[in-house]
Design a protein around this motif. Structure first.
Motif, mmCIF file in Angstrom:
data_model
loop_
_atom_site.group_PDB
_atom_site.id
_atom_site.type_symbol
_atom_site.label_atom_id
_atom_site.label_comp_id
_atom_site.label_asym_id
_atom_site.label_seq_id
_atom_site.Cartn_x
_atom_site.Cartn_y
_atom_site.Cartn_z
ATOM 1 N N ALA A 222 109.185 59.243 94.792
ATOM 2 C CA ALA A 222 110.274 59.750 95.618
ATOM 3 C C ALA A 222 111.585 59.657 94.789
ATOM 4 O O ALA A 222 111.989 58.626 93.994
ATOM 5 N N LYS A 223 112.439 60.534 95.008
ATOM 6 C CA LYS A 223 113.917 60.459 94.252
ATOM 7 C C LYS A 223 114.999 60.928 95.342
ATOM 8 O O LYS A 223 114.880 61.615 96.123
ATOM 9 N N ASN A 224 116.157 59.944 95.255
ATOM 10 C CA ASN A 224 117.281 60.202 95.846
ATOM 11 C C ASN A 224 118.106 61.302 95.291
ATOM 12 O O ASN A 224 119.104 60.583 94.639
ATOM 13 N N LYS A 225 118.100 62.616 95.474
ATOM 14 C CA LYS A 225 118.977 63.528 94.930
ATOM 15 C C LYS A 225 120.346 63.373 95.236
ATOM 16 O O LYS A 225 121.315 63.591 94.486
ATOM 17 N N LYS A 226 120.622 63.193 96.497
ATOM 18 C CA LYS A 226 121.747 62.898 97.125
ATOM 19 C C LYS A 226 122.826 61.846 96.353
ATOM 20 O O LYS A 226 123.985 62.156 96.319
ATOM 21 N N ALA A 227 122.058 61.052 95.945
ATOM 22 C CA ALA A 227 122.881 59.835 95.509
ATOM 23 C C ALA A 227 123.717 60.011 94.360
ATOM 24 O O ALA A 227 124.898 59.705 94.008
ATOM 25 N N LYS B 106 102.846 47.369 102.389
ATOM 26 C CA LYS B 106 101.429 47.028 103.203
ATOM 27 C C LYS B 106 100.610 48.164 102.424
ATOM 28 O O LYS B 106 100.951 49.276 101.781
ATOM 29 N N GLY B 107 99.165 47.994 102.874
ATOM 30 C CA GLY B 107 98.297 49.010 102.191
ATOM 31 C C GLY B 107 98.390 50.186 102.422
ATOM 32 O O GLY B 107 98.051 51.176 101.588
ATOM 33 N N SER B 108 98.620 50.920 103.742
ATOM 34 C CA SER B 108 98.735 51.947 104.190
ATOM 35 C C SER B 108 100.013 52.778 103.550
ATOM 36 O O SER B 108 99.843 53.721 103.367
ATOM 37 N N GLU B 109 101.134 51.688 103.442
ATOM 38 C CA GLU B 109 102.393 52.379 102.859
ATOM 39 C C GLU B 109 102.079 52.861 101.196
ATOM 40 O O GLU B 109 102.464 53.809 100.828
ATOM 41 N N THR B 110 101.206 52.050 100.796
ATOM 42 C CA THR B 110 100.756 52.174 99.174
ATOM 43 C C THR B 110 100.123 53.749 99.136
ATOM 44 O O THR B 110 100.331 54.437 98.393
ATOM 45 N N LYS B 111 99.115 53.691 99.850
ATOM 46 C CA LYS B 111 98.289 55.092 99.900
ATOM 47 C C LYS B 111 99.266 56.258 100.345
ATOM 48 O O LYS B 111 98.964 57.315 99.660
ATOM 49 N N ALA B 112 99.957 55.967 100.985
ATOM 50 C CA ALA B 112 101.004 57.152 101.618
ATOM 51 C C ALA B 112 101.857 57.452 100.385
ATOM 52 O O ALA B 112 102.224 58.838 100.249
ATOM 53 N N LEU B 113 102.497 56.369 99.691
ATOM 54 C CA LEU B 113 103.329 56.706 98.497
ATOM 55 C C LEU B 113 102.646 57.464 97.480
ATOM 56 O O LEU B 113 103.009 58.236 96.784
ATOM 57 N N ARG B 114 101.402 57.016 97.103
ATOM 58 C CA ARG B 114 100.441 57.526 96.189
ATOM 59 C C ARG B 114 100.011 59.184 96.500
ATOM 60 O O ARG B 114 100.193 60.037 95.618
ATOM 61 N N ALA B 115 100.369 59.375 97.877
ATOM 62 C CA ALA B 115 100.231 60.895 98.301
ATOM 63 C C ALA B 115 101.562 61.576 98.328
ATOM 64 O O ALA B 115 101.573 62.704 98.509
ATOM 65 N N GLY B 116 102.644 60.900 97.920
ATOM 66 C CA GLY B 116 103.796 61.271 97.849
ATOM 67 C C GLY B 116 104.699 61.595 99.078
ATOM 68 O O GLY B 116 105.365 62.518 99.395
ATOM 69 N N ARG B 117 104.346 60.675 100.232
ATOM 70 C CA ARG B 117 105.075 61.000 101.500
ATOM 71 C C ARG B 117 106.232 59.811 101.791
ATOM 72 O O ARG B 117 106.165 59.350 102.589
ATOM 73 N N ALA B 118 107.330 60.273 100.845
ATOM 74 C CA ALA B 118 108.319 59.246 101.022
ATOM 75 C C ALA B 118 109.514 59.988 100.735
ATOM 76 O O ALA B 118 109.667 61.150 100.284
ATOM 77 N N ASN B 119 110.712 59.520 101.355
ATOM 78 C CA ASN B 119 111.800 60.060 101.356
ATOM 79 C C ASN B 119 113.016 58.896 101.159
ATOM 80 O O ASN B 119 113.109 58.152 101.950
ATOM 81 N N LEU B 120 113.930 59.181 100.293
ATOM 82 C CA LEU B 120 114.908 58.136 99.974
ATOM 83 C C LEU B 120 116.330 58.636 100.393
ATOM 84 O O LEU B 120 117.244 58.207 100.115
ATOM 85 N N ALA C 3 114.560 53.570 104.278
ATOM 86 C CA ALA C 3 113.846 54.520 103.522
ATOM 87 C C ALA C 3 112.569 54.852 104.349
ATOM 88 O O ALA C 3 111.879 53.907 104.933
ATOM 89 N N HIS C 4 112.217 56.193 104.333
ATOM 90 C CA HIS C 4 111.088 56.724 105.148
ATOM 91 C C HIS C 4 109.882 56.772 104.447
ATOM 92 O O HIS C 4 109.926 57.868 103.285
ATOM 93 N N ILE C 5 108.970 56.117 104.824
ATOM 94 C CA ILE C 5 107.598 56.312 104.312
ATOM 95 C C ILE C 5 106.611 56.785 105.187
ATOM 96 O O ILE C 5 106.402 55.789 106.149
ATOM 97 N N SER C 6 106.288 57.731 105.228
ATOM 98 C CA SER C 6 105.355 58.407 106.405
ATOM 99 C C SER C 6 103.984 57.800 106.276
ATOM 100 O O SER C 6 103.490 57.444 105.049
ATOM 101 N N HIS C 7 103.129 57.782 107.333
ATOM 102 C CA HIS C 7 101.931 57.186 107.412
ATOM 103 C C HIS C 7 100.947 58.214 107.289
ATOM 104 O O HIS C 7 101.224 59.626 107.706
ATOM 105 N N LEU C 8 99.657 58.251 106.977
ATOM 106 C CA LEU C 8 98.749 59.202 106.533
ATOM 107 C C LEU C 8 98.001 59.512 108.006
ATOM 108 O O LEU C 8 97.960 58.404 108.650
ATOM 109 N N GLN C 9 97.280 60.512 107.941
ATOM 110 C CA GLN C 9 96.685 60.651 109.435
ATOM 111 C C GLN C 9 95.563 59.777 109.271
ATOM 112 O O GLN C 9 94.974 59.648 110.510
#
Length: 153
Positions: free
Chosen positions: A5-10, A27-41, A58-64
């Protein structure tokens, strides 16, 4: 190094003074979500609270596939890991000089560990933002002109 994830606005809003690398407590589920690229800074920032440093908003979406009972809050504060001397130095710069701590990126390092790139930054004024946009536009025009000049020969 894989950037997740990258903060382009910064880079538009702030002028960067110095950058730092910090570990990220997840947490474990956040790690999997980050590996899937589901983050926003986009609106994230960093604060020092009681001698500890946290990444806020920082927004890290959870996986389904994440169990609904164990889903962590998507915008929960996440602790960053840095040496005490570095945190004290950052705290001094923020309080004394009026700088801001912002998150620039979250990435995987060579050992497959998530790290956060944070920066000590100073906010830009409106005219500074306009100058950086003009410079960016001029660089882009020069680059396209050089590209087109080689084709005409």
């Amino acid at each position: 190094m894989k950037e997740v994830a990258k903060n382009k606005k910064a880079l538009h809003e702030f002028s960067i003074i110095e950058t730092f690398e910090a570990g990220l407590v997840l947490k474990g589920s956040e790690t999997k979500a980050l590996r899937a690229g589901r983050a926003n800074l986009k609106d994230s920032f960093v604060r020092i609270i009681k001698g500890e440093i946290f990444l806020l908003n920082a927004h890290i979406s959870h996986l389904q596939t994440t169990h609904s009972h164990f889903r962590p809050d998507e915008r929960a504060p996440r602790k960053l890991l840095m040496h005490k001397k570095q945190i004290d130095r950052l705290f001094g710069a923020v309080t004394r000089d009026g700088y801001t701590l912002i998150a620039l990126a979250i990435y995987l390092n060579s050992k497959n560990i998530f790290k956060a790139r944070i920066a000590l930054a100073k906010g830009k004024n409106l005219h500074d933002k306009r100058e950086s946009l003009k410079k960016k536009q001029a660089d882009l025009e020069a680059k396209t002109a050089m590209k087109n000049f080689g084709k005409n020969l």
